[in-house]
Design a protein around this motif. Structure first.
Motif, short mmCIF file in Angstrom:
data_model
loop_
_atom_site.label_atom_id
_atom_site.label_comp_id
_atom_site.label_asym_id
_atom_site.label_seq_id
_atom_site.Cartn_x
_atom_site.Cartn_y
_atom_site.Cartn_z
N THR A 179 -18.02 6.04 1.21
CA THR A 179 -16.90 5.19 1.51
C THR A 179 -17.21 3.84 1.13
O THR A 179 -16.28 3.13 0.81
N SER A 211 -17.24 3.09 -2.58
CA SER A 211 -16.05 3.08 -3.15
C SER A 211 -15.28 1.81 -2.81
O SER A 211 -14.69 1.16 -3.71
N MET A 212 -15.51 1.14 -1.68
CA MET A 212 -15.04 -0.02 -1.29
C MET A 212 -15.67 -1.03 -2.11
O MET A 212 -14.95 -1.96 -2.46
N LYS A 246 -13.10 7.74 -2.65
CA LYS A 246 -12.54 7.10 -1.22
C LYS A 246 -11.35 6.04 -1.67
O LYS A 246 -11.77 5.27 -2.71
N GLU A 247 -10.76 5.96 -1.02
CA GLU A 247 -9.85 4.67 -1.11
C GLU A 247 -9.18 4.36 -2.45
O GLU A 247 -8.82 3.60 -3.01
N SER A 248 -8.75 5.54 -3.27
CA SER A 248 -8.26 5.57 -4.62
C SER A 248 -7.11 4.98 -4.54
O SER A 248 -6.57 4.10 -5.26
N ARG A 291 -5.52 2.54 -2.46
CA ARG A 291 -5.95 1.32 -2.22
C ARG A 291 -6.11 0.56 -3.62
O ARG A 291 -5.66 -0.46 -4.16
N ASP A 292 -6.90 1.10 -4.47
CA ASP A 292 -7.45 0.58 -5.96
C ASP A 292 -6.10 0.57 -6.68
O ASP A 292 -5.56 -0.34 -7.27
N ARG A 298 -14.37 -0.95 -5.77
CA ARG A 298 -13.03 -1.32 -5.96
C ARG A 298 -12.71 -2.87 -5.72
O ARG A 298 -12.13 -3.55 -6.61
N GLN A 326 0.67 -1.16 -0.16
CA GLN A 326 -0.15 0.14 0.03
C GLN A 326 0.85 1.11 -0.14
O GLN A 326 2.03 1.29 0.49
#
Length: 299
Positions: A203, A206-207, A160-162, A164-165, A210, A135
């Motif tokens: 959130t 997005s989770m 969000k969490e881009s 991680r993707d 992805r 990460q």
């Protein structure tokens, strides 16, 4: 090394100026600095245009960090491209860490953010369903240009969490990521009132998007999403019991999570079949060229 630094900012003029001062002092004059602003309403445009250490100012109209990153990358010319949030100031060791880290076997370099309460330990690699993933912090990371081109930039569906993707897609394409403690930046949280309350709907959309896009709708994807929702719901229940949240707010958040999980899974499956290559990016850099509202280029 020809370095381009893309600085994203939104209504944070004072900390942006500190960020630019640190960049000017801590990097060679040859470093290309690109500020992507918007849509700010605090006079950021004027103060940035007055500086002679900013090569390009890009104005955008969307509040999406991935749109900002892709808009900046469209203007970058360096063979190494770094992304930095405008609220962070680099340490003296930041540039040497990038210069020393990017090499024959390392394609991406990242480091810590100090003073940020949401920062987590990103140093360790982990197995993500038979895939080794390192990460990285999306607001303090440098890529070899060829990596971003292979990824087609960032996925603009995600709010969000881009990172991680992106880390999953970097691993899927076989690129190597180095976490270097000396590539450090500082964040002074509190000058603007701290962090906003989490938007649970965004959130979880997005989770679920992805996970479905990168891994498909397999049982462990569903299990991970449901497990996370149950844990967050339990935390909300404790806050409800202590009086920190209202029953209406807790129920509303739950309904919002369920609706957005369903939407995220649906959109993620569609995205998985829209781009079946290893880059997994149907909403990437090449899909549009209308991100910028205005570009001020002094190069």
């Amino acid at each position: 090394m020809e370095l381009s630094v893309i600085v994203s900012t939104l209504n944070d003029r004072e900390r942006l100026l500190s960020c630019l001062d640190a960049l000017s002092a801590g990097t060679p004059r040859s470093t290309e600095v690109i500020v992507v602003n918007g849509p700010s309403s605090d006079g950021t445009t004027g103060v940035v245009r007055e500086r002679d250490d900013v090569d390009v100012l890009v104005e955008i109209s969307e509040r999406n960090v991935n749109v900002s990153r892709n808009a900046g990358f469209e203007q970058a010319t360096g063979d190494v491209v770094a992304f930095l949030d405008g609220e962070y100031a680099i340490d003296d060791s930041w540039y040497p860490a990038i210069e020393g880290g990017i090499g024959d076997e390392i394609d991406v370099v990242t480091g810590p953010v100090t003073g940020d309460p949401v920062e987590s330990d990103l140093r360790s690699q982990r197995e993500m369903w038979s895939q080794r993933v390192t990460q990285f912090h999306g607001d303090n990371v440098a890529f070899e240009r060829q990596v971003l081109e292979a990824l087609d930039g960032f996925d603009e569906y995600l709010e969000k969490e881009s990172e991680r993707d992106c880390a999953n897609r970097v691993a899927g394409l076989g690129f190597e990521v180095l976490w270097d403690a000396t590539m450090a930046v500082r964040c002074e949280v509190g000058t603007d009132g701290g962090r906003a309350e989490p938007d649970w709907g965004t959130t979880y959309r997005s989770m679920s998007y992805r996970l479905a896009k990168n891994h498909g709708l397999q049982p462990r994807v569903l299990g991970r999403t449901v497990g996370s929702a149950v844990r967050d719901g339990a935390t909300g229940a404790r806050l409800l019991a202590s009086g920190d949240v209202t029953p209406t707010g807790w129920v509303s958040n739950g309904v919002d999570v369920v609706k957005n999980v369903a939407r995220g899974f649906w959109d993620g499956v569609r995205a998985r079949y829209a781009d079946q290559t290893s880059r997994r990016n149907p909403h990437g850099l090449s899909k549009r060229h209308d991100r910028a509202v205005h570009i001020y280029d002094r190069r």
